[in-house]
Enzyme design. Structure first.
Site, PDB file in Angstrom:
ATOM      1  N   ALA A  66    -107.404 -21.239  24.655  1.00  0.00           N
ATOM      2  CA  ALA A  66    -108.809 -21.615  24.504  1.00  0.00           C
ATOM      3  C   ALA A  66    -109.472 -20.519  23.681  1.00  0.00           C
ATOM      4  O   ALA A  66    -108.979 -19.388  23.621  1.00  0.00           O
ATOM      5  CB  ALA A  66    -109.451 -21.729  25.873  1.00  0.00           C
ATOM      6  N   GLY A 109    -104.424 -22.026  26.999  1.00  0.00           N
ATOM      7  CA  GLY A 109    -104.725 -23.443  26.771  1.00  0.00           C
ATOM      8  C   GLY A 109    -103.735 -24.109  25.824  1.00  0.00           C
ATOM      9  O   GLY A 109    -103.554 -25.326  25.879  1.00  0.00           O
ATOM     10  N   GLU A 112    -101.010 -25.114  28.000  1.00  0.00           N
ATOM     11  CA  GLU A 112    -101.519 -26.177  28.877  1.00  0.00           C
ATOM     12  C   GLU A 112    -101.668 -27.502  28.130  1.00  0.00           C
ATOM     13  O   GLU A 112    -101.411 -28.568  28.686  1.00  0.00           O
ATOM     14  CB  GLU A 112    -102.849 -25.733  29.485  1.00  0.00           C
ATOM     15  CG  GLU A 112    -102.667 -24.557  30.437  1.00  0.00           C
ATOM     16  CD  GLU A 112    -103.994 -23.916  30.827  1.00  0.00           C
ATOM     17  OE1 GLU A 112    -104.649 -23.312  29.945  1.00  0.00           O
ATOM     18  OE2 GLU A 112    -104.379 -24.023  31.998  1.00  0.00           O
ATOM     19  N   GLU A 132    -103.920 -15.658  30.763  1.00  0.00           N
ATOM     20  CA  GLU A 132    -105.337 -15.582  31.163  1.00  0.00           C
ATOM     21  C   GLU A 132    -105.616 -14.418  32.102  1.00  0.00           C
ATOM     22  O   GLU A 132    -106.708 -13.857  32.108  1.00  0.00           O
ATOM     23  CB  GLU A 132    -105.773 -16.896  31.845  1.00  0.00           C
ATOM     24  CG  GLU A 132    -105.861 -18.083  30.906  1.00  0.00           C
ATOM     25  CD  GLU A 132    -104.563 -18.855  30.781  1.00  0.00           C
ATOM     26  OE1 GLU A 132    -103.498 -18.337  31.187  1.00  0.00           O
ATOM     27  OE2 GLU A 132    -104.607 -19.985  30.260  1.00  0.00           O
TER      28      GLU A 132
HETATM   29  N1  CAA Z   1    -109.402 -17.254  20.900  1.00  0.00           N
HETATM   30  C1  CAA Z   1    -110.122 -16.864  19.831  1.00  0.00           C
HETATM   31  N2  CAA Z   1    -109.579 -16.266  18.740  1.00  0.00           N
HETATM   32  C2  CAA Z   1    -108.246 -16.041  18.765  1.00  0.00           C
HETATM   33  C3  CAA Z   1    -107.444 -16.411  19.856  1.00  0.00           C
HETATM   34  C4  CAA Z   1    -108.068 -17.063  20.960  1.00  0.00           C
HETATM   35  N3  CAA Z   1    -107.376 -17.494  22.025  1.00  0.00           N
HETATM   36  N4  CAA Z   1    -106.165 -16.030  19.592  1.00  0.00           N
HETATM   37  C5  CAA Z   1    -106.177 -15.467  18.384  1.00  0.00           C
HETATM   38  N5  CAA Z   1    -107.437 -15.467  17.871  1.00  0.00           N
HETATM   39  C6  CAA Z   1    -107.889 -14.933  16.589  1.00  0.00           C
HETATM   40  C7  CAA Z   1    -107.891 -13.413  16.606  1.00  0.00           C
HETATM   41  O1  CAA Z   1    -109.062 -12.911  17.218  1.00  0.00           O
HETATM   42  C8  CAA Z   1    -107.817 -13.110  15.123  1.00  0.00           C
HETATM   43  O2  CAA Z   1    -109.102 -13.302  14.556  1.00  0.00           O
HETATM   44  P1  CAA Z   1    -109.727 -12.146  13.597  1.00  0.00           P
HETATM   45  O3  CAA Z   1    -108.784 -12.132  12.405  1.00  0.00           O
HETATM   46  O4  CAA Z   1    -111.074 -12.683  13.278  1.00  0.00           O
HETATM   47  O5  CAA Z   1    -109.674 -10.884  14.371  1.00  0.00           O
HETATM   48  C9  CAA Z   1    -106.920 -14.230  14.588  1.00  0.00           C
HETATM   49  O6  CAA Z   1    -106.959 -15.270  15.564  1.00  0.00           O
HETATM   50  C10 CAA Z   1    -105.471 -13.792  14.436  1.00  0.00           C
HETATM   51  O7  CAA Z   1    -105.044 -13.255  15.669  1.00  0.00           O
HETATM   52  P2  CAA Z   1    -104.369 -11.791  15.823  1.00  0.00           P
HETATM   53  O8  CAA Z   1    -104.843 -10.897  14.745  1.00  0.00           O
HETATM   54  O9  CAA Z   1    -104.579 -11.361  17.226  1.00  0.00           O
HETATM   55  O10 CAA Z   1    -102.849 -12.197  15.546  1.00  0.00           O
HETATM   56  P3  CAA Z   1    -101.558 -11.419  16.068  1.00  0.00           P
HETATM   57  O11 CAA Z   1    -100.416 -12.035  15.354  1.00  0.00           O
HETATM   58  O12 CAA Z   1    -101.745  -9.946  15.983  1.00  0.00           O
HETATM   59  O13 CAA Z   1    -101.457 -11.769  17.648  1.00  0.00           O
HETATM   60  C11 CAA Z   1    -101.520 -13.254  19.571  1.00  0.00           C
HETATM   61  C12 CAA Z   1    -101.212 -13.093  18.055  1.00  0.00           C
HETATM   62  C13 CAA Z   1    -100.508 -12.456  20.387  1.00  0.00           C
HETATM   63  C14 CAA Z   1    -101.364 -14.736  19.884  1.00  0.00           C
HETATM   64  C15 CAA Z   1    -102.946 -12.760  19.867  1.00  0.00           C
HETATM   65  O14 CAA Z   1    -103.837 -13.355  18.931  1.00  0.00           O
HETATM   66  C16 CAA Z   1    -103.430 -13.090  21.244  1.00  0.00           C
HETATM   67  O15 CAA Z   1    -103.040 -12.436  22.207  1.00  0.00           O
HETATM   68  N6  CAA Z   1    -104.319 -14.109  21.357  1.00  0.00           N
HETATM   69  C17 CAA Z   1    -104.928 -14.472  22.624  1.00  0.00           C
HETATM   70  C18 CAA Z   1    -103.951 -15.153  23.560  1.00  0.00           C
HETATM   71  C19 CAA Z   1    -104.640 -15.503  24.869  1.00  0.00           C
HETATM   72  O16 CAA Z   1    -105.056 -14.637  25.611  1.00  0.00           O
HETATM   73  N7  CAA Z   1    -104.754 -16.813  25.151  1.00  0.00           N
HETATM   74  C20 CAA Z   1    -105.427 -17.291  26.350  1.00  0.00           C
HETATM   75  C21 CAA Z   1    -106.847 -17.633  26.038  1.00  0.00           C
HETATM   76  S1  CAA Z   1    -107.821 -18.047  27.481  1.00  0.00           S
HETATM   77  C22 CAA Z   1    -107.364 -19.605  27.870  1.00  0.00           C
HETATM   78  O17 CAA Z   1    -106.592 -20.220  27.190  1.00  0.00           O
HETATM   79  C23 CAA Z   1    -108.003 -20.185  29.122  1.00  0.00           C
HETATM   80  C24 CAA Z   1    -107.424 -21.473  29.570  1.00  0.00           C
HETATM   81  O18 CAA Z   1    -106.770 -21.553  30.560  1.00  0.00           O
HETATM   82  C25 CAA Z   1    -107.648 -22.701  28.840  1.00  0.00           C
END
Ligand code: CAA
Length: 258
Positions: A66, A109, A112, A132
């Site tokens: 998400a 998400g 999911e 999460e």
């Molecule tokens: N939400 C918003 N933006 C996101 C995102 C997310 N879930 N995941 C990645 N992005 C964005 C980053 O912020 C980045 O944007 P900027 O260039 O503007 O900084 C862009 O996408 C590229 O991401 P990274 O630079 O982080 O890419 P990476 O290759 O270094 O890392 C990754 C990849 C390991 C997937 C890392 O992006 C990450 O950990 N993302 C978040 C994963 C996460 O925590 N997901 C759970 C979200 S909460 C949820 O999903 C609740 C639910 O139950 C529904």
């Protein structure tokens, strides 16, 4: 089909494809994308020319979760009163079989959403996880329920409590994904699987999905009864007569309802 900004939609040979397309955010699921995916999928579901839905992302990410930036400043009152993520229930209720083709990250998400599909076909480089816990929250799009039912308590607790990512091979071993294929063959394999499903009798494939979902969602005795009733109901279709006649006559069936 309407104009969309966060997804790319196409139809080919009875397969309706929805490709998540927010490359700048690794396909993070914001409210707009949720709305567009659900609208596109509902349209495909109602289209008699569509026998299967294929859901894909990009090579780097199916979806990285998400949209954290969109949610970051929200409070309980807003999340609750807007029933945040509630719209996904509509997607999970669709009757057309859904194949998710997962390449790269399927986190939070993203994992999911893939679990709301009926088959998950993963590229060998795919990564699944429910991270999460690292954001101070828990899965909110069904992860604690669907993951636990798919892989059991031991693995679900491991993933949900530690936030550990798992690779495609482990995901297949524990029953989270249906098949793992080389990354460069993912699209072709997923299209082939969706095409096979779309070639079957539509009432039969829809009821098969309904019956398996019932096993997933209700106690065994209710599921068995539900399955038996659906099995009986299929004897009202021409495709049942055709399919069984074709077997006896040693020929391929010609489905009436597709
Ligand atoms: N939400 C918003 N933006 C996101 C995102 C997310 N879930 N995941 C990645 N992005 C964005 C980053 O912020 C980045 O944007 P900027 O260039 O503007 O900084 C862009 O996408 C590229 O991401 P990274 O630079 O982080 O890419 P990476 O290759 O270094 O890392 C990754 C990849 C390991 C997937 C890392 O992006 C990450 O950990 N993302 C978040 C994963 C996460 O925590 N997901 C759970 C979200 S909460 C949820 O999903 C609740 C639910 O139950 C529904």
């Amino acid at each position: 089909m309407s104009d969309f900004t966060t997804i790319i939609v196409s139809t080919n040979e009875r397969i309706g494809t929805i490709q998540l397309n927010r490359p700048e955010a690794l396909n993070a699921l914001n409210a707009e994308l949720m709305d567009e995916v659900v609208r596109a999928a509902v349209e495909f579901d109602a289209d008699p020319e569509v026998g299967a839905i294929l859901l894909t992302g990009s090579a780097k990410a199916f979806a990285a979760g998400a949209d954290i930036k969109e949610m970051a400043s929200k409070d309980f009152a807003e999340m609750y009163s807007r029933e945040w993520f509630g719209r996904w229930d509509e997607f999970a209720r669709l009757r057309t079989p859904i194949v998710a083709a997962v390449s790269g990250y399927a986190l939070g998400g993203g994992c999911e959403l893939a679990m709301m599909a009926d088959l998950i076909i993963a590229g060998e480089g795919a990564t699944f996880g429910q991270p999460e816990i690292n954001l101070g929250v828990i899965p909110g799009m069904g992860g604690s329920q669907r993951l636990t039912r798919s892989v059991g308590k031991a693995k679900a607790m491991d993933m949900v409590l530690t936030g550990r990512h798992i690779g495609a091979d482990e995901a297949e071993r524990i029953g989270l994904v249906s098949r793992v294929v080389p990354d460069d063959q993912l699209q072709a394999e997923a299209e082939k699987a969706a095409g096979t499903i779309a070639s079957k009798s539509k009432p039969a494939s829809q009821m098969a999905k309904e019956a398996v979902s019932a096993a997933f969602e209700s106690p065994m005795n209710q599921g068995l009864q539900f399955e038996r009733r659906l099995f009986h109901a299929l004897f009202s279709t021409e495709d049942q007569s055709e399919g069984m006649a074709a077997f006896s006559e040693k020929r391929s069936p010609e489905w009436k309802h597709r």
